[in-house]
Design an enzyme around this catalytic site. Structure first.
Site, short mmCIF file in Angstrom:
data_model
loop_
_atom_site.label_atom_id
_atom_site.label_comp_id
_atom_site.label_asym_id
_atom_site.label_seq_id
_atom_site.Cartn_x
_atom_site.Cartn_y
_atom_site.Cartn_z
N GLY A 147 97.21 -50.74 19.35
CA GLY A 147 96.57 -49.52 18.95
C GLY A 147 96.65 -49.67 17.27
CB THR B 66 97.62 -51.06 11.31
OG1 THR B 66 96.94 -52.18 11.89
CG2 THR B 66 98.62 -51.45 10.17
CD GLU C 227 98.68 -58.23 20.50
OE1 GLU C 227 97.96 -58.46 19.43
OE2 GLU C 227 99.33 -58.97 21.15
CB CYS D 107 91.72 -54.83 17.63
SG CYS D 107 92.22 -55.65 19.38
P1 ADP Z 1 93.43 -45.29 17.61
O1 ADP Z 1 93.49 -45.04 16.18
O2 ADP Z 1 93.11 -46.41 18.00
O3 ADP Z 1 93.26 -44.15 18.63
P2 ADP Z 1 96.32 -45.06 18.18
O4 ADP Z 1 97.31 -45.92 17.53
O5 ADP Z 1 96.33 -43.52 17.32
O6 ADP Z 1 95.12 -45.68 18.08
O7 ADP Z 1 96.74 -44.91 19.58
C1 ADP Z 1 96.82 -45.82 20.55
C2 ADP Z 1 98.14 -45.03 21.41
O8 ADP Z 1 99.20 -44.81 20.72
C3 ADP Z 1 97.65 -43.98 22.27
O9 ADP Z 1 98.16 -44.02 23.54
C4 ADP Z 1 98.39 -42.89 21.43
O10 ADP Z 1 98.57 -41.80 22.22
C5 ADP Z 1 99.47 -43.53 20.98
N1 ADP Z 1 100.51 -42.85 19.84
C6 ADP Z 1 99.99 -42.23 18.97
N2 ADP Z 1 100.88 -41.93 17.90
C7 ADP Z 1 101.98 -42.49 18.44
C8 ADP Z 1 103.42 -42.39 17.99
N3 ADP Z 1 103.73 -41.95 17.00
N4 ADP Z 1 104.34 -43.17 18.98
C9 ADP Z 1 103.80 -43.86 19.93
N5 ADP Z 1 102.65 -43.82 20.31
C10 ADP Z 1 101.54 -43.15 19.90
#
Ligand code: ADP
Length: 482
Positions: free
Chosen positions: A233, A235, A255, A289
């Site tokens: 997801g 950074t 990643e 990404c």
């Molecule tokens: P993007 O910006 O590509 O949407 P995110 O990093 O926000 O990516 O999301 C990737 C994944 O991480 C999603 O499944 C999201 O629900 C999850 N996610 C978002 N915030 C958190 C957090 N604080 N802890 C763990 N997982 C999270």
């Protein structure tokens, strides 16, 4: 003379979507308490309602995964685990069209890509890891490598089922059980995968899927019963996860983002390069990404490349993702569209020159025309920040060393591409680039045998190949951060 294409829509009748879904825990679907809608980003049609997992759902899933690990999964030989993975891989192939259509509906990516890239790669990941399950002792990862137990896995929305496969297949092959959370906008194929686990008669609790948002993800990260986190997801969230586990024994692979450089030298084969640039940034709407989102082209051929690129971009078909002729589908969510528009507006205000071909974009759904910015300098935010959309920033260089310096000048280090007919130049450049994946005269090619991951803010560890196995083994020699 130009020919109009008649519509060639793929039928959606092969998928049946329930009005509401729960979580998949201990081999069964259990109802959720709160729900939120999941929509088709191409039409804004509500497809279904997804359960918002809370602490107690995550806790139940972890308990089921722990029990499955101690009672069943850790007692099976690698050969027996491998049989389940082969079975899952074959079912995925049999149901490939269903998965492709569902992924396209929920994500907005073209059916041509889900059908020809995402789903075949998903099956390939399960086949590849099935083959490793009984050979871990010979993988060069130490003697009798041991699983962690329960792996917590959190995935994004850009390749929903493929990211699930990248996570679940190595975890199961190495003997772990899993609790996985798909992204909030794209849970449907993960829930269909849960049905595949039932069909494959995978022992209950080996795979658990809890849907929800960031708070559900955080509950997985913080659960004391989880010993290994695998995250793909942004950074920003990756940093939050790193902070959350800093004082624990938990291991993680992260990643994260990228700002890949696609470097074109003056001896590059021009037509192939233009195809590669298009594939590098417009594949999957640029929601990649490792996208080649910075074109770094030698000054002497820049005009020719840009001119041909514009001609090629004018032929990109943007529209109904279910149409088999579509090249560029919908942006996955309203929020993502806002981010792409904001960063593009910053590109305008910082003085870069924007160009897009004429496109008839529907006013329903979320759309962004393929776009290039020329006259970009390293100080521009569109040269430094990940846009995660179909937007290419073009920079130029005069000497090979300048190309390397520019390519490495971002906080990221995930991918790069080199275009040149000279092998020695390709080897030289690949030694100077700080990127986890480097393609030569191609871009965005993936294979389960090839490790994938980044340097710097692009993440920790590798997924795929032998290196990816190590990350799921306690004493796996190659695990850890870089
Ligand atoms: P993007 O910006 O590509 O949407 P995110 O990093 O926000 O990516 O999301 C990737 C994944 O991480 C999603 O499944 C999201 O629900 C999850 N996610 C978002 N915030 C958190 C957090 N604080 N802890 C763990 N997982 C999270």
């Amino acid at each position: 003379m130009t020919f109009e294409y008649a519509p060639a829509p793929e039928s959606r009748s092969i998928v049946s979507i329930k009005p509401k879904y729960g979580h998949f825990i201990n081999g069964s679907f259990v109802s959720g308490k709160k729900h939120f809608p999941t929509i088709n980003p191409a039409t804004e049609e509500i497809l279904s309602h997804i359960a918002l997992g809370g602490l107690s759902d995550v806790d139940k899933a972890v308990i089921a995964a722990q029990k499955a690990y101690t009672k069943t999964w850790s007692k099976l030989s690698g050969k027996e685990r491998g049989k389940y993975l082969y079975r899952i891989a074959r079912i995925l192939q049999e149901r490939a069209r269903e998965f492709a259509v569902l992924e396209t509906l929920d994500n907005g990516k073209p059916i041509r890509e889900t059908r020809d890239i995402d789903i075949p790669l998903v099956a390939a990941h399960f086949f590849y890891h099935a083959g490793w399950a009984d050979k871990l002792d010979y993988a060069g990862l130490g003697h009798s490598p041991k699983a962690f137990g329960v792996a917590g896995q959190i995935i994004p929305w850009n390749f929903p089922l493929l990211m699930l496969a990248w996570k679940v297949a190595p975890a199961l092959a190495t003997g772990n059980t899993v609790v996985l959370k798909p992204a909030e906008t794209t849970s449907l194929t993960a829930l269909l995968f849960a049905e595949v686990c039932q069909q494959a008669e995978l022992p209950d609790g080996v795979v658990n899927i809890v849907t929800g948002d960031g708070s559900t993800g955080a509950a997985i990260v913080n659960h004391p019963g989880i010993h290994k986190i695998a995250f793909t997801g942004s950074t920003d969230v990756g940093k939050k996860i790193a902070r959350a586990i800093a004082s624990t024994e938990k291991k993680a692979t992260l990643e994260l983002g990228g700002k890949g450089a696609n470097i074109v030298f003056d001896d590059a084969p021009v037509d192939e390069t233009v195809e590669g640039i298009v594939n590098g940034i417009f594949f999957n709407q640029g929601h990649v990404c490792c996208a080649g989102s910075r074109l770094i082209v030698q000054e002497s051929i820049a005009d020719e490349i840009i001119e041909k690129l514009k001609v090629r971009m004018a032929k990109i078909r943007v529209g109904d993702p279910l149409d088999k002729n579509t090249d560029l589908g919908a942006i996955n969510s309203k929020e993502q569209l806002v981010k792409i528009k904001e960063l593009s507006a910053i590109g305008d205000s910082e003085g870069a020159e924007r160009w897009s071909p004429q496109c008839n974009l529907s006013n329903k759904g979320y759309w962004f025309a393929p776009t290039i910015f020329t006259g970009v300098t390293q100080a521009h935010r569109i040269a430094q920040e990940e846009i995660f959309g179909p937007v290419l920033s073009v920079l130029t260089f005069r000497t090979p060393q300048e190309a390397m310096d520019k390519a490495n000048n971002t906080p990221f280090g995930l991918s790069a591409g080199i275009w040149s007919e000279k092998g020695s130049r390709i080897f030289w450049a690949s030694q100077h680039l700080k990127a986890g994946v480097i393609w030569a005269n191609t871009f965005n090619k993936f294979d389960p045998a090839s490790p994938f991951g980044g340097y710097k803010e692009s993440g920790w560890g590798r997924e795929g190949g032998r290196h990816g196995l190590a990350a799921y083994l306690k004493n796996g020699k190659e695990s850890g951060s870089n």
